[in-house]
Design a protein around this motif. Sequence first.
Motif, mmCIF file in Angstrom:
data_model
loop_
_atom_site.group_PDB
_atom_site.id
_atom_site.type_symbol
_atom_site.label_atom_id
_atom_site.label_comp_id
_atom_site.label_asym_id
_atom_site.label_seq_id
_atom_site.Cartn_x
_atom_site.Cartn_y
_atom_site.Cartn_z
ATOM 1 N N GLU A 279 36.263 44.286 39.095
ATOM 2 C CA GLU A 279 35.423 43.103 38.887
ATOM 3 C C GLU A 279 34.188 43.152 39.805
ATOM 4 N N GLY A 280 34.382 43.544 41.046
ATOM 5 C CA GLY A 280 33.267 43.596 41.995
ATOM 6 C C GLY A 280 32.197 44.583 41.544
ATOM 7 N N VAL A 281 32.632 45.744 41.080
ATOM 8 C CA VAL A 281 31.682 46.768 40.643
ATOM 9 C C VAL A 281 30.940 46.292 39.385
ATOM 10 N N LEU A 282 31.717 45.781 38.426
ATOM 11 C CA LEU A 282 31.094 45.339 37.174
ATOM 12 C C LEU A 282 30.128 44.187 37.414
ATOM 13 N N ALA A 283 30.549 43.237 38.271
ATOM 14 C CA ALA A 283 29.684 42.084 38.560
ATOM 15 C C ALA A 283 28.375 42.556 39.185
ATOM 16 N N PHE A 284 28.464 43.532 40.080
ATOM 17 C CA PHE A 284 27.238 44.043 40.710
ATOM 18 C C PHE A 284 26.313 44.653 39.647
ATOM 19 N N LEU A 285 26.901 45.486 38.809
ATOM 20 C CA LEU A 285 26.077 46.187 37.823
ATOM 21 C C LEU A 285 25.518 45.232 36.768
ATOM 22 N N GLU A 286 26.279 44.186 36.476
ATOM 23 C CA GLU A 286 25.836 43.207 35.461
ATOM 24 C C GLU A 286 25.012 42.092 36.086
ATOM 25 N N LYS A 287 24.743 42.221 37.376
ATOM 26 C CA LYS A 287 23.914 41.252 38.109
ATOM 27 C C LYS A 287 24.430 39.823 37.936
ATOM 28 N N ARG A 288 25.719 39.650 38.128
ATOM 29 C CA ARG A 288 26.331 38.319 38.097
ATOM 30 C C ARG A 288 27.241 38.164 39.302
ATOM 31 N N LYS A 289 27.647 36.922 39.537
ATOM 32 C CA LYS A 289 28.537 36.656 40.666
ATOM 33 C C LYS A 289 29.957 37.109 40.300
ATOM 34 N N ALA A 290 30.583 37.826 41.197
ATOM 35 C CA ALA A 290 31.945 38.298 40.905
ATOM 36 C C ALA A 290 32.924 37.135 40.920
ATOM 37 N N ARG A 291 33.939 37.254 40.086
ATOM 38 C CA ARG A 291 34.997 36.242 40.079
ATOM 39 C C ARG A 291 36.306 36.956 40.423
ATOM 40 N N PHE A 292 36.638 36.898 41.704
ATOM 41 C CA PHE A 292 37.824 37.621 42.169
ATOM 42 C C PHE A 292 39.074 36.773 41.971
ATOM 43 N N LEU A 293 40.146 37.426 41.558
ATOM 44 C CA LEU A 293 41.383 36.690 41.261
ATOM 45 C C LEU A 293 42.498 36.980 42.263
#
Length: 295
Positions: A279-293
């Motif tokens: 999630e952290g990697v994808l959120a960074f690449l998609e320029k959005r805030k990560a949603r950690f579970l």
Amino acid sequence: MNNAFNTIQATTEDGILTITLNRPESLNAYNEAMSVELAAALKAAERDDKIRCVVLTGAGRAFCSGQDLQEIRARYDGGGAGGSAESAERPSAGPRESGGGSLGGAGRDALDFGGHLRQKYNPIILKLRTLEKPVIAAVNGVAAGAGASFAFAADLRICAQSASFVLAFVHVGLVPDSAAALTLLQHVGYAKAAELCFLGEKLPAEEALRIGLVNRVVADAELPDAARGLALKLAALPTRAIGLTKRLLNRAWTANLEDQLEYEAFAQQTAGLTADHREGVLAFLEKRKARFLGR
Ligand code: LHQ
């Protein structure tokens, strides 16, 4: 979290377990019942994936005054306190007299402080240090004796301005326990640790901040919100990575370089397999805030 406790309160909200030591009439002195209840609350925190941060605090004007000395007194046969090292060696020598009344008639079992520590304190300290979730001590007032040790064993300490620490052990002829010597060394180094332990003088929050013993000091009235704000931040982070980081920090004190590097390889391998890493990697690449579970 089951809140059917007498000596603590435990409430879970937004992924944060807040444990409040709750014997304000004795400044939250740690007694037999509290040891059982605190152990149960920490065990539940370990098992419950929804809990992603633990806050430990105190009710009333203190954080915790350490061992309940009334409970210790009850262990003495003849009332008052005392007894020389010799009488501890030969506890059945019988009561002695001094200014405070008859002394030192307790049997060896009653004053088995080694056993007491192993049963009632050490498991709590181990749990605080090995729980794979961040633990914050929200130090609302004085933290004395083992009460200070509990705060030192937490990962982070946030203090009210009027809070203080007292390594009170020396005033009752005892040694720092609950890993205070170790954690103090880690936090502040030998010279300051020795001074605090030998003299047992009160260390005010601001001074604790200056020497690196605590992370933050806030106005008394702001402590609950400040602790909650910090806990919310931590609870929203990748809990597995934080838990593994805690292991690395704990090991680093005794590991050699090779061991540490090898353990990091294991920890990174494990972290790399979590959903939160992805999630952290994808959120960074998609320029959005990560949603950690926390998984
Ligand atoms: C207390 C206590 C207390 C009972 C305040 N017990 N009532 C491990 C294994 C085996 C054996 C023993 O120990 C250990 C570990 C340890 O933790 S050893 C160290 C034990 N703790 C202490 O020696 C600290 C004793 N307390 C104090 O020095 C002071 O109370 C401090 C500095 C914490 C706060 O001072 P003040 O703000 O002036 O409050 P106070 O002294 O007036 O206390 C308020 C009340 O709380 C008072 O009761 P009272 O009925 O008179 O209102 C105290 O008796 C009671 N209390 N600590 N540990």
